[in-house]
Design a protein around this motif. Structure first.
Motif, PDB file in Angstrom:
ATOM      1  N   LEU A 227      -3.289  16.343  -5.547  1.00  0.00           N
ATOM      2  CA  LEU A 227      -2.695  15.620  -5.119  1.00  0.00           C
ATOM      3  C   LEU A 227      -2.267  14.064  -4.822  1.00  0.00           C
ATOM      4  CD1 LEU A 227      -4.238  16.816  -1.283  1.00  0.00           C
ATOM      5  CD2 LEU A 227      -3.036  17.688  -3.499  1.00  0.00           C
ATOM      6  N   ASP A 228      -1.293  13.877  -5.109  1.00  0.00           N
ATOM      7  CA  ASP A 228      -0.495  12.683  -6.077  1.00  0.00           C
ATOM      8  C   ASP A 228       0.262  11.597  -4.872  1.00  0.00           C
ATOM      9  OD1 ASP A 228       1.107  10.382  -7.108  1.00  0.00           O
ATOM     10  OD2 ASP A 228       0.647  12.133  -9.631  1.00  0.00           O
ATOM     11  N   SER A 229      -0.086  10.541  -4.137  1.00  0.00           N
ATOM     12  CA  SER A 229       0.838   9.621  -3.426  1.00  0.00           C
ATOM     13  C   SER A 229       1.072  10.985  -2.027  1.00  0.00           C
ATOM     14  CB  SER A 229       2.776   9.689  -4.103  1.00  0.00           C
ATOM     15  OG  SER A 229       2.335   9.293  -5.284  1.00  0.00           O
ATOM     16  N   ASN A 230       0.472  10.679  -1.421  1.00  0.00           N
ATOM     17  CA  ASN A 230      -0.246  11.289  -0.612  1.00  0.00           C
ATOM     18  C   ASN A 230       0.052  11.117   0.944  1.00  0.00           C
ATOM     19  OD1 ASN A 230      -2.715  13.257  -0.696  1.00  0.00           O
ATOM     20  ND2 ASN A 230      -3.091  11.009  -2.975  1.00  0.00           N
ATOM     21  N   ASP A 231       0.424  12.538   1.926  1.00  0.00           N
ATOM     22  CA  ASP A 231       1.171  12.335   2.932  1.00  0.00           C
ATOM     23  C   ASP A 231      -0.293  11.942   4.456  1.00  0.00           C
ATOM     24  OD1 ASP A 231       3.937  12.096   2.742  1.00  0.00           O
ATOM     25  OD2 ASP A 231       3.877  13.684   2.218  1.00  0.00           O
ATOM     26  N   ASP A 232       0.335  10.606   5.290  1.00  0.00           N
ATOM     27  CA  ASP A 232      -0.773  11.123   6.363  1.00  0.00           C
ATOM     28  C   ASP A 232      -0.604  12.798   6.901  1.00  0.00           C
ATOM     29  OD1 ASP A 232      -1.634  11.050   8.213  1.00  0.00           O
ATOM     30  OD2 ASP A 232      -0.600   8.746   8.604  1.00  0.00           O
ATOM     31  N   PRO A 233      -1.991  13.438   7.197  1.00  0.00           N
ATOM     32  CA  PRO A 233      -1.608  14.770   7.513  1.00  0.00           C
ATOM     33  C   PRO A 233      -1.529  14.458   9.054  1.00  0.00           C
ATOM     34  CG  PRO A 233      -3.724  14.146   6.972  1.00  0.00           C
ATOM     35  CD  PRO A 233      -2.978  12.854   6.662  1.00  0.00           C
ATOM     36  N   LEU A 420      -8.772  16.078  -5.418  1.00  0.00           N
ATOM     37  CA  LEU A 420      -8.891  14.633  -6.388  1.00  0.00           C
ATOM     38  C   LEU A 420      -7.377  14.203  -5.479  1.00  0.00           C
ATOM     39  CD1 LEU A 420     -10.351  12.942  -8.428  1.00  0.00           C
ATOM     40  CD2 LEU A 420      -8.650  13.672  -9.985  1.00  0.00           C
ATOM     41  N   LEU A 421      -7.767  13.237  -4.311  1.00  0.00           N
ATOM     42  CA  LEU A 421      -6.806  11.795  -4.830  1.00  0.00           C
ATOM     43  C   LEU A 421      -6.169  11.369  -5.502  1.00  0.00           C
ATOM     44  CD1 LEU A 421      -7.633  12.400  -0.601  1.00  0.00           C
ATOM     45  CD2 LEU A 421      -5.917  13.792  -2.013  1.00  0.00           C
ATOM     46  N   ILE A 422      -4.900  10.750  -5.654  1.00  0.00           N
ATOM     47  CA  ILE A 422      -4.515   9.346  -6.530  1.00  0.00           C
ATOM     48  C   ILE A 422      -3.685   8.872  -5.858  1.00  0.00           C
ATOM     49  CG2 ILE A 422      -2.737  10.822  -8.120  1.00  0.00           C
ATOM     50  CD1 ILE A 422      -4.016   9.125 -10.224  1.00  0.00           C
ATOM     51  N   GLN A 423      -3.314   7.793  -5.619  1.00  0.00           N
ATOM     52  CA  GLN A 423      -3.096   6.801  -5.516  1.00  0.00           C
ATOM     53  C   GLN A 423      -2.331   5.233  -5.157  1.00  0.00           C
ATOM     54  OE1 GLN A 423      -1.462   8.103  -2.054  1.00  0.00           O
ATOM     55  NE2 GLN A 423       0.556   6.243  -1.755  1.00  0.00           N
ATOM     56  N   ASN A 424      -1.331   4.970  -5.562  1.00  0.00           N
ATOM     57  CA  ASN A 424      -0.984   3.805  -5.751  1.00  0.00           C
ATOM     58  C   ASN A 424      -0.701   3.306  -4.830  1.00  0.00           C
ATOM     59  OD1 ASN A 424       0.677   3.734  -8.501  1.00  0.00           O
ATOM     60  ND2 ASN A 424       2.166   4.791  -7.575  1.00  0.00           N
ATOM     61  N   LEU A 425      -1.409   1.235  -4.661  1.00  0.00           N
ATOM     62  CA  LEU A 425      -2.361   0.851  -3.445  1.00  0.00           C
ATOM     63  C   LEU A 425      -0.660   0.308  -2.536  1.00  0.00           C
ATOM     64  CD1 LEU A 425      -4.705  -1.433  -4.450  1.00  0.00           C
ATOM     65  CD2 LEU A 425      -5.133   0.371  -3.788  1.00  0.00           C
ATOM     66  N   ARG A 426       0.301   0.409  -3.369  1.00  0.00           N
ATOM     67  CA  ARG A 426       1.976  -0.360  -2.869  1.00  0.00           C
ATOM     68  C   ARG A 426       2.817   1.017  -3.311  1.00  0.00           C
ATOM     69  NH1 ARG A 426      -0.877  -3.760  -5.818  1.00  0.00           N
ATOM     70  NH2 ARG A 426       0.659  -4.004  -7.472  1.00  0.00           N
ATOM     71  N   ASP A 427       2.255   1.785  -2.201  1.00  0.00           N
ATOM     72  CA  ASP A 427       4.159   3.054  -2.631  1.00  0.00           C
ATOM     73  C   ASP A 427       4.900   2.930  -0.889  1.00  0.00           C
ATOM     74  OD1 ASP A 427       5.129   5.538  -1.986  1.00  0.00           O
ATOM     75  OD2 ASP A 427       3.325   6.282  -2.696  1.00  0.00           O
ATOM     76  N   PRO A 428       6.011   2.451  -1.506  1.00  0.00           N
ATOM     77  CA  PRO A 428       7.197   2.565  -0.341  1.00  0.00           C
ATOM     78  C   PRO A 428       7.694   3.699   0.315  1.00  0.00           C
ATOM     79  CG  PRO A 428       7.338   2.791  -2.570  1.00  0.00           C
ATOM     80  CD  PRO A 428       7.041   2.734  -3.033  1.00  0.00           C
ATOM     81  N   SER A 429       6.878   4.964   0.037  1.00  0.00           N
ATOM     82  CA  SER A 429       7.054   6.220   0.827  1.00  0.00           C
ATOM     83  C   SER A 429       6.017   6.674   1.629  1.00  0.00           C
ATOM     84  CB  SER A 429       8.015   7.098   0.352  1.00  0.00           C
ATOM     85  OG  SER A 429       7.457   7.862   0.526  1.00  0.00           O
ATOM     86  N   THR A 430       4.461   7.122   0.478  1.00  0.00           N
ATOM     87  CA  THR A 430       3.930   7.106   1.238  1.00  0.00           C
ATOM     88  C   THR A 430       2.341   6.697   1.608  1.00  0.00           C
ATOM     89  OG1 THR A 430       3.035   8.569  -1.246  1.00  0.00           O
ATOM     90  CG2 THR A 430       4.736   9.376   0.571  1.00  0.00           C
ATOM     91  N   PRO A 431       2.476   5.389   1.601  1.00  0.00           N
ATOM     92  CA  PRO A 431       1.795   4.078   2.053  1.00  0.00           C
ATOM     93  C   PRO A 431       0.476   4.506   2.147  1.00  0.00           C
ATOM     94  CG  PRO A 431       2.762   4.293   4.348  1.00  0.00           C
ATOM     95  CD  PRO A 431       3.335   5.094   3.334  1.00  0.00           C
TER      96      PRO A 431
END
Length: 487
Positions: A227-233, A420-431
């Motif tokens: 799961l890449d660039s994750n939404d708040d569920p 496995l979740l992967i996430q940018n620290l500075r994502d404008p859409s899914t922070p």
């Protein structure tokens, strides 16, 4: 808009995978057809159509079509199964994703999986949905509810009501059956039709929420989940929280652009330091609120403050977009002769708007006191001026004519530890702050890779070797990191 492989209307040219009527063993015998040629379509990509119930509570009732595609592994002896790509949005097509990602995925992954794409129900070449919206209601600044220049929301209230009424009038029966729960069920029908006992998948953006819902509804049918660039569920708000999170994400990410532009002040003249670049942007947006500039070919055909804000938000998705935003700002500040616009035309957004609205409104009820939105917008404009109150403004769900047919899915830790979740620290859409909520919801099922980068999309998107290798290793070996990881 992305080019899609179009399925032929002739029955002989497209395979029919009737997962509702056949066993997985029978489904594997179905013949696929070559996708019609098109821009960006890999010649190896095959297409098929899957029939699924429109209403899963009535499996013998009307059926709808899902357009499905695949690129098979070139090394069947190493094949583990399939890797389904779940598109974002809601409302983004995915049929041609195998042709796109086969150029990027490491060979070790391509050797082990057939790469599968699909257009979600209501989208693209699957049974489509449309609300027949007026062109004025699908301008680029209408897809997100930006307030008026003075912060008023009277036009947003009228727009929200028009959208809801148009969808009730023109959406047909399918509009009631577009939801994340039903997308998860559709994904499971794809799994069955492919003859797979378990499914590996890579969901991006909204695809992370759809993937999380699938992993919650069908935990024992999951193999390796990325799961890449994750939404708040958050089950109380779901998409309403995703919209609100833009305020946080843009504030997290804008400093990257500001630093980039400040380092090039001699070229663009936007400010000699990041604080000056921020002031330049805010002052320009305010000036354009008062006096827009003509922008022939854009949607709408003027650069107003809200179109600048929306252009900025989209530019923050990738560093490669920074020159475009800086060039536009420089032109608006100096000559007024704007560069060509790449905003999509209104007609191209009809399907996206209908599908996104249906998904967001059918997942969870949004109704508040109408007057409370103006108060929320006023506070948010002061706290997060870059987005000017848009993230907390009213949308069509306030007047949606249909109640959610089912309760929202609460993502939990029940199930195998294979996420496995992967996430940018500075994502404008899914922070990052929202992604941490997804991590918390999955508990012991998941590990999270936090990547010190900006933008929307992580795996194979921003050149972070540590993050990319962690995902590749998981897909090829199945081994989660022992603990959450920073890259």
């Amino acid at each position: 808009m992305r080019n899609l492989a179009r399925l032929s209307a002739a029955g002989a040219s497209t395979a029919i995978l009737t997962a509702a009527l056949v066993t997985p063993a029978q489904a594997t015998a179905t013949t696929w057809s070559a996708c019609p040629a098109g821009s960006g379509v890999d010649p190896r990509q095959e297409c098929a159509t899957l029939q699924v119930p429109m209403d899963y509570r009535k499996p013998g009732g009307p059926a709808i079509s899902l357009a499905v595609s695949r690129i098979k592994t070139a090394k069947p002896a190493l094949r583990r199964g399939v890797l389904l790509i779940i598109p974002g949005g809601p409302g983004s097509p995915g049929l041609n994703r195998p042709s796109v990602q086969v150029k990027k995925l490491p060979q070790d992954v391509l050797d082990r999986y057939d790469i599968i794409g699909f257009d979600p129900r209501g989208v693209g070449q699957s049974s489509p949905v449309s609300c027949g919206l007026d062109a004025r209601d699908v301008s680029f600044t209408k897809l997100k509810p930006y307030p008026d220049a003075d912060g008023g929301i009277a036009e947003n209230v009228a727009w929200s009501r028009r959208i809801a009424e148009a969808c009730a009038r023109n959406g047909g029966p399918l509009i009631r059956h577009i939801s994340t729960r039903n997308e998860a069920r559709d994904i499971d029908r794809i799994r069955q039709a492919l003859g797979e006992k378990k499914l590996s998948y890579w969901g991006v953006s909204y695809g992370t929420y759809a993937g999380a819902v699938y992993a919650t509804m069908f935990p024992q049918r999951t193999d390796r989940v990325v799961l890449d660039s994750n939404d708040d569920p958050d089950p109380r708000k779901v998409a309403r929280q995703w919209l609100a999170n833009y305020a946080v994400g843009v504030e997290d990410r804008f400093p990257d652009f500001a630093a980039w532009a400040a380092a090039r002040d001699g070229e663009y003249g936007l400010g000699a330091d990041p604080a000056a670049v921020r002031r330049t942007f805010l002052d320009l947006a305010t000036a354009l609120d008062r006096k827009p500039l003509p922008w022939p070919g854009a949607n709408p055909e003027e650069l107003n403050g809200n179109l600048l804000r929306e252009t900025m938000l989209n530019a923050l998705y990738s560093d490669t977009n920074f020159p475009m935003l800086a060039t536009l700002m420089r032109a608006a500040l100096t000559t007024g002769e704007l560069p060509p616009s790449n905003t999509p035309p209104a007609a191209a957004m009809q399907n996206t708007a209908a599908h996104a609205g249906a998904t967001m409104c059918n997942d969870v009820a949004w109704q508040d006191a109408v007057g409370s939105y103006q108060q929320q917008v006023r506070r948010d404009r002061a706290a997060h001026p870059l987005t000017a109150g848009m993230p907390v403004n009213m949308g069509p769900c306030q007047f949606w004519p249909f109640e959610p047919a089912e309760p929202v899915v609460r993502v939990t830790s029940r199930g195998p530890a294979n996420v496995l979740l992967i996430q940018n620290l500075r994502d404008p859409s899914t922070p990052y702050s929202g992604a941490l909520k997804m991590r918390q919801a999955f508990g012991q099922r998941a590990r999270m890779v936090s990547v010190d980068s900006g933008g929307h999309g992580v795996y194979l998107a921003n050149g972070n070797a540590c993050g990319d290798q962690t995902v590749t290793s998981f897909l090829t070996t199945g081994n989660l990191p022992a603990r959450d990881k920073s890259c």
